[in-house]
Design a protein around this motif. Structure first.
Motif, short mmCIF file in Angstrom:
data_model
loop_
_atom_site.label_atom_id
_atom_site.label_comp_id
_atom_site.label_asym_id
_atom_site.label_seq_id
_atom_site.Cartn_x
_atom_site.Cartn_y
_atom_site.Cartn_z
N SER A 1 -40.55 30.05 10.40
CA SER A 1 -39.21 30.62 10.26
C SER A 1 -38.52 30.36 11.59
CB SER A 1 -39.26 32.11 9.96
OG SER A 1 -39.78 32.35 8.67
N ASP B 1 -36.55 27.75 7.11
CA ASP B 1 -37.90 28.23 6.80
C ASP B 1 -38.60 27.19 5.93
OD1 ASP B 1 -37.73 31.48 7.43
OD2 ASP B 1 -35.84 30.63 6.73
N ALA C 1 -38.83 35.79 5.60
CA ALA C 1 -39.25 35.09 6.80
C ALA C 1 -40.62 35.56 7.29
CB ALA C 1 -38.20 35.28 7.90
#
Length: 208
Positions: free
Chosen positions: A146, A165, A187
Motif C-alpha cells: 500500500s 495498492d 490497505a
C-alpha cells in the motif's frame, strides 16, 4: 470403486493450490492468470471409498480445496482488494501451534495461490509512505503493498497524494508482475504487524 476414486482425485489435483516448487512458472505473464501453482488433491479425512460413491467423495474433496480468498469473520483482514477479476488478500490466521501468522491468498473467489509466514515493513516518503507484507516461495517473492506518494510539491498547495495498492511478484530482484488493485481496497494494516513478527523499517522492494 477404488480406481474410480483415484481418477477423480487426480482430476481435482489439477485445479488445487500447490504448496511445493518455486511457484515461478505461473508468473511469466503479468496478469498472474495461470493455475499451475495449485495444490495436489487429498482424500477427505475419514472418507471410506467402500462406503461412499465416487461423486460424494469428489464433492467432499472439492469442498476441502475451496478456500475463499477473502478473510473469514474469524480471521483478521491485514489486506484485501479486487484486482480486475481476481482478489488479493492477506489474512491473520493461526499455525498448528496456535501462533498468529499472516497468510497470502490470490484467486477468483477461491484461492489459487496460498502462502504463509508474511513479514511486514514500513517506510515514510515525503508526504506519504509505503507499507508491505512479503511472502517468499523459493526464488520468488510476493510483496503486497500500500503506497502513498505526494504528487504536488508547490509551496502552499495540497500535496495531492496518489494511492496505489497491489502485489509485486519479484524474482532475482526483477519485477515479473505488478497486479494493482482496482476496487474494494483495504490497505495494508501495518499497525498489526507487531503481532506477526514485527515491522521492518525498510521496505522489501522499491519501485522507481
Amino acid at each position: 470403486m477404488k480406481h474410480a476414486w483415484l481418477m477423480a482425485a487426480a482430476a481435482l489435483s489439477i485445479v488445487a493450490c500447490d504448496q511445493t516448487g518455486d511457484g515461478a512458472d505461473q508468473l511469466d505473464t503479468a496478469d498472474l492468470e495461470s493455475r499451475e501453482d495449485t495444490p495436489a488433491s487429498q482424500a477427505p479425512e475419514g472418507a471410506d471409498s467402500n462406503a461412499a460413491d465416487d461423486a460424494q467423495v469428489a464433492e467432499q474433496a472439492m469442498q476441502q480445496m475451496a478456500q475463499p480468498v477473502a478473510c473469514s469473520q474469524d480471521e483478521q483482514t491485514l489486506f484485501f482488494c479486487e484486482a480486475g477479476r481476481k482478489q488479493i488478500a492477506v489474512c491473520g490466521v493461526s499455525d498448528a501451534q496456535g501462533n498468529p501468522v499472516a497468510q497470502y491468498r490470490y484467486g477468483s473467489d477461491t484461492a489459487e495461490i496460498m502462502l504463509t509466514g508474511g513479514r511486514f515493513s514500513n517506510t515514510p516518503y515525503s508526504g506519504g509512505g509505503e507499507s508491505q507484507i512479503q511472502f517468499a516461495k523459493g526464488p520468488v517473492r510476493y510483496i503486497v503493498y500500500s503506497r502513498t506518494i505526494r504528487t504536488n510539491f508547490a509551496s502552499g498547495e495540497p500535496n495531492n497524494p496518489e494511492f496505489t495498492d497491489g502485489v509485486l511478484v519479484v524474482r532475482d530482484e526483477e519485477v515479473v508482475a505488478d497486479r494493482q488493485c482496482t476496487a474494494r481496497v483495504e490497505a495494508v494494516d501495518v499497525m498489526a504487524g507487531e503481532s506477526y513478527g514485527g515491522v521492518s523499517k525498510d521496505i522489501f522492494y522499491a519501485v522507481d
